[in-house]
Design a protein around this motif. Structure first.
Motif, PDB file in Angstrom:
ATOM      1  N   GLN A   1       9.526 -28.850   1.893  1.00 27.85           N
ATOM      2  CA  GLN A   1      10.268 -28.003   1.764  1.00 27.85           C
ATOM      3  C   GLN A   1       9.635 -26.621   1.430  1.00 27.85           C
ATOM      4  N   LYS A   2       8.000 -25.866   1.620  1.00 32.84           N
ATOM      5  CA  LYS A   2       7.506 -25.851   1.582  1.00 32.84           C
ATOM      6  C   LYS A   2       7.689 -25.181   2.850  1.00 32.84           C
TER       7      LYS A   2
ATOM      8  N   GLU B   1      11.363 -23.683   3.744  1.00 32.32           N
ATOM      9  CA  GLU B   1      11.233 -22.020   3.676  1.00 32.32           C
ATOM     10  C   GLU B   1      10.978 -21.170   4.159  1.00 32.32           C
ATOM     11  N   GLN B   2       9.472 -21.931   4.672  1.00 29.36           N
ATOM     12  CA  GLN B   2       9.457 -20.805   6.099  1.00 29.36           C
ATOM     13  C   GLN B   2       9.413 -20.803   6.743  1.00 29.36           C
TER      14      GLN B   2
END
Ligand SMILES: [Mg+2]
Length: 153
Positions: free
Chosen positions: A20-21, A24-25
């Motif tokens: 997820q991180k 997001e990036q």
């Protein structure tokens, strides 16, 4: 085993959280890649980590961690093109192989995982420590592990 260790359920949560991180990036990773390349690294990583999340949703919740890592590595490789798909995919598969038969991952198993990932990345990427590649991060973690954590098990 003494000290802390994580289970396959914990590992699944870690993989989802990391995925997820990274997703997001996407834009940030694209902008970094645009400075030196074709600006698609965020897209590639999003595709790969979305495939990991999808695969984790398909797998039996009781799946052992070694098989889980091999499955997500294969999924990552299949969903992404280019070198990073092969490099990260093989690294995840190598991590799974290093955990063969382990029901938990403690400090000892984690060192085995890092060592296997370093070899896989160096081999797939034909890189050496200091080449300013992803290998530097894994090599650094291995070095810290050897120097600072010699007596955990
Ligand atoms: Mg690129």
């Amino acid at each position: 085993m003494s000290g802390e260790s994580i289970t396959a359920q914990n590992l699944r949560q870690v993989l989802i959280s990391v995925a997820q991180k990274i997703i997001e990036q996407e834009s940030y990773l694209n902008s970094l890649d645009a400075a030196v390349g074709d600006g698609d690294h965020g897209i590639t990583m999003r595709l790969g980590f979305q495939a990991i999340i999808r695969k984790l949703g398909e797998l039996d919740p009781q799946i052992p961690m070694d098989i889980m890592l091999r499955e997500v590595g294969t999924a990552f490789m299949g969903a992404t093109g280019g070198a990073i798909g092969v490099i990260l995919g093989r690294a995840l598969i190598a991590a799974g192989n290093a955990l063969q038969g382990s029901s938990e991952m403690g400090a000892t198993e984690f060192r085995h995982v890092l060592g296997a990932m370093e070899v896989a990345i160096a081999t797939a990427g034909k890189a050496k420590p200091g080449d300013k590649t992803i290998l530097d991060a894994v090599h650094g973690a291995n070095r810290i592990g050897r120097v600072a954590l010699p007596n955990l098990d």
